[in-house]
Design an enzyme around this catalytic site. Sequence first.
Site, mmCIF file in Angstrom:
data_model
loop_
_atom_site.group_PDB
_atom_site.id
_atom_site.type_symbol
_atom_site.label_atom_id
_atom_site.label_comp_id
_atom_site.label_asym_id
_atom_site.label_seq_id
_atom_site.Cartn_x
_atom_site.Cartn_y
_atom_site.Cartn_z
ATOM 1 N N HIS A 105 11.235 -62.660 9.855
ATOM 2 C CA HIS A 105 10.460 -62.053 10.945
ATOM 3 C C HIS A 105 9.016 -61.838 10.487
ATOM 4 C CE1 HIS A 105 14.265 -61.449 12.866
ATOM 5 N NE2 HIS A 105 14.669 -60.610 11.940
ATOM 6 N N GLU A 122 13.234 -54.107 9.960
ATOM 7 C CA GLU A 122 14.557 -53.695 10.455
ATOM 8 C C GLU A 122 15.424 -53.116 9.348
ATOM 9 O OE1 GLU A 122 16.368 -57.171 12.163
ATOM 10 O OE2 GLU A 122 16.222 -58.319 10.316
ATOM 11 N N HIS A 180 16.571 -63.825 5.372
ATOM 12 C CA HIS A 180 17.857 -63.138 5.443
ATOM 13 C C HIS A 180 18.826 -63.803 6.417
ATOM 14 C CE1 HIS A 180 15.506 -61.344 8.771
ATOM 15 N NE2 HIS A 180 16.675 -61.294 9.400
ATOM 16 N N ARG A 200 13.675 -68.929 13.045
ATOM 17 C CA ARG A 200 14.946 -69.475 12.565
ATOM 18 C C ARG A 200 14.653 -70.643 11.634
ATOM 19 N NH1 ARG A 200 17.057 -70.809 17.408
ATOM 20 N NH2 ARG A 200 17.616 -68.667 17.863
#
Length: 322
Positions: A105, A122, A180, A200
């Site tokens: 991200h 996050e 991740h 992605r």
Amino acid sequence: MSIKLYPLVFEPILQDRIWGGTKLKTDLGKNIPTQTTGESWELSTVNNNVSVVKAGEYQGKPLTDLLEQYPAEILGDKVHAQFGTQFPLLFKFLDAREDLSIQVHPNDELAKQRHNSFGKTEMWYVMQADKGSRIIVGFKEKSSPQEYLDKLESKNLIDILNQEEAKKGDVYFLETGTIHAIGAGIVIAEIQQTSDITYRIYDWDRVDANGKGRELHVEQALDAMNYNTTDTKKEYTKDENKSNTVVDCPYFTTNFLPLNGYTDISKSGDSFTVYICTEGEYTLEANNETYAFKKGDTVLVPADLTAYSLTGTATLLEIYIS
């Protein structure tokens, strides 16, 4: 007209995903529409995915409408001053029947520039993990854009990534830029900035029913990635009936609150508080009214509700902005 203050619960926004399963129903009681439901967005103001109040005075009202009407009362003085009428966080449950894609991200600066969005810092709390399930997080050793591209091309990217066995109660804090993936067999509670921006990188060569793979963002990920090793797993204390700090970052603070009996809560009014129940049942008493919650419930306590009590036997994540 003044706001009626009470803990707000929202209709879950259920998302079908190629890697999703049925645990959101079997474990958390969500009324899932498909056998591949991967996410339940519990509290969201993402465009086209705005949470709607489930019960009480404001039943049927979108959270965005309430924030326009009562921004300071819900968000808190400090949060309102910083974010206006925007709700800055997004809360989800995820059920990974299969591995999620390997992804990254962008940070606030890159996300603003490219997508006019917040970045996506996050945190994951592992609610359930099948034996042998894994979390993929960060590089094993310091890497580089060239090594990353070479390994990706030869389909050996996993060789240079850090993999850890997942266990119930594990917490991972992922700063932007951390490569991740959530592995198969894991249910996670996720707390993140309000953003739906994901680059992605590798999707295990999966294809849909039409033989089509999902879009990849290999080039965009290049300058969004942190190629250093990262320390993402968080250790924390678990003292009963107390707020044990797990993550304290500029975007949110998350405490672990193992409730066994009763605790009084007193707040300043600077920030809203959210409770995610990951185990058990409890009641929240405020203004002489009692509200009952259980595992799988996510509750938004408006900032102006500064005094209340919690009673029960439950494991809670307590989130606010400090």
